[in-house]
Design an enzyme around this catalytic site. Structure first.
Site, PDB file in Angstrom:
ATOM      1  N   LEU A 161       0.964  -1.596   0.107  1.00  0.00           N
ATOM      2  CA  LEU A 161      -0.311   0.150  -0.279  1.00  0.00           C
ATOM      3  C   LEU A 161       1.177   1.397  -0.087  1.00  0.00           C
ATOM      4  O   LEU A 161       0.518   2.415  -0.259  1.00  0.00           O
ATOM      5  CB  LEU A 161      -1.145   0.030   1.563  1.00  0.00           C
ATOM      6  CG  LEU A 161      -1.930  -1.086   1.062  1.00  0.00           C
ATOM      7  CD1 LEU A 161      -2.769  -1.140   2.417  1.00  0.00           C
ATOM      8  CD2 LEU A 161      -2.699  -0.807   0.265  1.00  0.00           C
ATOM      9  N   LYS A 162       1.962   1.577   0.185  1.00  0.00           N
ATOM     10  CA  LYS A 162       3.012   2.474   0.809  1.00  0.00           C
ATOM     11  C   LYS A 162       3.793   2.713  -0.641  1.00  0.00           C
ATOM     12  O   LYS A 162       4.916   3.855  -0.436  1.00  0.00           O
ATOM     13  CB  LYS A 162       2.884   2.658   2.228  1.00  0.00           C
ATOM     14  CG  LYS A 162       2.256   2.558   3.494  1.00  0.00           C
ATOM     15  CD  LYS A 162       1.340   3.787   3.437  1.00  0.00           C
ATOM     16  CE  LYS A 162       0.393   3.715   4.545  1.00  0.00           C
ATOM     17  NZ  LYS A 162       0.331   5.512   4.284  1.00  0.00           N
ATOM     18  N   ASN A 163       3.874   1.829  -1.024  1.00  0.00           N
ATOM     19  CA  ASN A 163       5.035   1.894  -1.771  1.00  0.00           C
ATOM     20  C   ASN A 163       4.833   2.784  -4.016  1.00  0.00           C
ATOM     21  O   ASN A 163       3.523   2.504  -4.138  1.00  0.00           O
ATOM     22  CB  ASN A 163       4.829   0.067  -3.224  1.00  0.00           C
ATOM     23  CG  ASN A 163       5.993   0.147  -3.970  1.00  0.00           C
ATOM     24  OD1 ASN A 163       6.850   0.939  -4.986  1.00  0.00           O
ATOM     25  ND2 ASN A 163       6.670  -0.601  -3.657  1.00  0.00           N
TER      26      ASN A 163
END
Length: 315
Positions: free
Chosen positions: A102-104
């Site tokens: 999700l945070k890439n």
């Protein structure tokens, strides 16, 4: 499953290029043998500028181990374009990876390149909604959605406005959703990308529509504030709409006073708005009293409000 290339006949023609550690790093990264070898083969194919199906598979392997490696994503995008792989095929592969990381942000850079090449945002809104269901304030996802609005001219798009409203309805403090609503409704006008090509005879009509939109958004923000007076997001949105329309902060004087007529005030943001109103009207004594109230009821920022009082005295 662990994969190596040195015993794979399909890669027999490639001599891997190891990482150059001749600089004797003080703290060398402890890569796994699998990752080190895969990167060695990737360096080799990049050196010979190879774009093939096996290279595509190799980038998938490396991304599976380290999805934050920007260079691999970039080379994969070039390989896709060289092989004329349909963007829709790549998106089907990419979707589960994005949902797992999700945070890439590298994933979203890659997606942007693929969707741009596809020249269509069909299905993107639905996928973005899936991502935000897992993390409603994911900066990378919201940034990508704004890119999509700008790239495909979705200014004031009914679906985009409705989506922002839905997200605000779920969490009135979701600043990203408020920001997206403002971007969709007013960003295009600001950039000269909305309302272009209108006949001169419609100019007054457009101005009237703009006024109606501004009034609607002012009321929308007020309604959200009534639900959560301490929601900074709604207050910031209200101020932004006023600035966009070149309206003075005193436009909402009566509304702000609704939250300041008790002690302690029901909203520190309303008290701040009142301070701006007094400053706009050059009412020094009233501004001083408001600063004293802010210093009393906002202990976290008390030093700041005290400083503002001193500045007021000097002025």
């Amino acid at each position: 499953m662990t994969k190596f290339y040195h015993d794979d006949p399909a890669w027999a023609d490639i001599e891997p290029i190891p990482q150059d550690d001749t600089g004797h790093p003080l703290v060398a990264i402890a890569y796994t043998a699998e990752y080190s070898e895969a990167m060695g083969y990737l360096r080799a194919v990049m050196a010979r500028n190879e774009h093939s199906e096996r290279v595509l598979a190799l980038t998938e392997h490396v991304i599976g181990i380290n999805p934050a490696h920007y260079t691999v994503w970039l080379y994969r995008a070039r390989t896709l374009e060289h092989l004329s792989i349909p963007p829709s095929d790549e998106l089907r592969w990419l979707n589960p990876i994005a949902l797992s990381h999700l945070k890439n942000y590298q994933i979203w850079n890659h997606r942007q390149a693929i969707v741009d090449r596809r020249d269509s945002c069909e299905g993107e809104a639905d996928f973005i909604a899936q991502m935000l269901d897992q993390d409603a304030k994911n900066y990378h996802v919201w940034s990508y959605r704004q890119w999509m609005v700008e790239r495909f001219g979705l200014w004031r798009d009914v679906g985009e406005v409705a989506f922002a409203e839905e997200m605000i309805g779920r969490d009135v403090r979701n600043n990203s959703a408020w920001n997206h609503r403002f971007f969709v409704l007013f960003g295009g006008r600001k950039k000269g990308q909305a309302g272009e090509g209108e006949e001169e005879g419609k100019e007054e009509e457009e101005k009237e529509k703009e006024k109606e939109l501004v009034q609607r958004e002012i009321e929308y923000a007020k309604q959200a504030i009534r639900q959560a007076p301490q929601s900074q997001s709604a207050w910031d949105y209200l101020r932004a709409v006023l600035r966009h329309a070149h309206l003075p902060i005193s436009t909402i004087a009566g509304f702000a006073n609704e939250y300041n007529d008790v002690s302690p005030p029901r909203s520190l943001h309303a008290l701040e708005a009142q301070l701006e109103i007094y400053a706009e009207q050059n009412k020094v004594d009233e501004a001083r009293s408001t600063l004293e109230a802010l210093a009393e009821f906002d202990p976290v920022r008390k030093p700041y409000w005290t400083y503002r009082q001193k500045e007021l005295v000097v002025a």
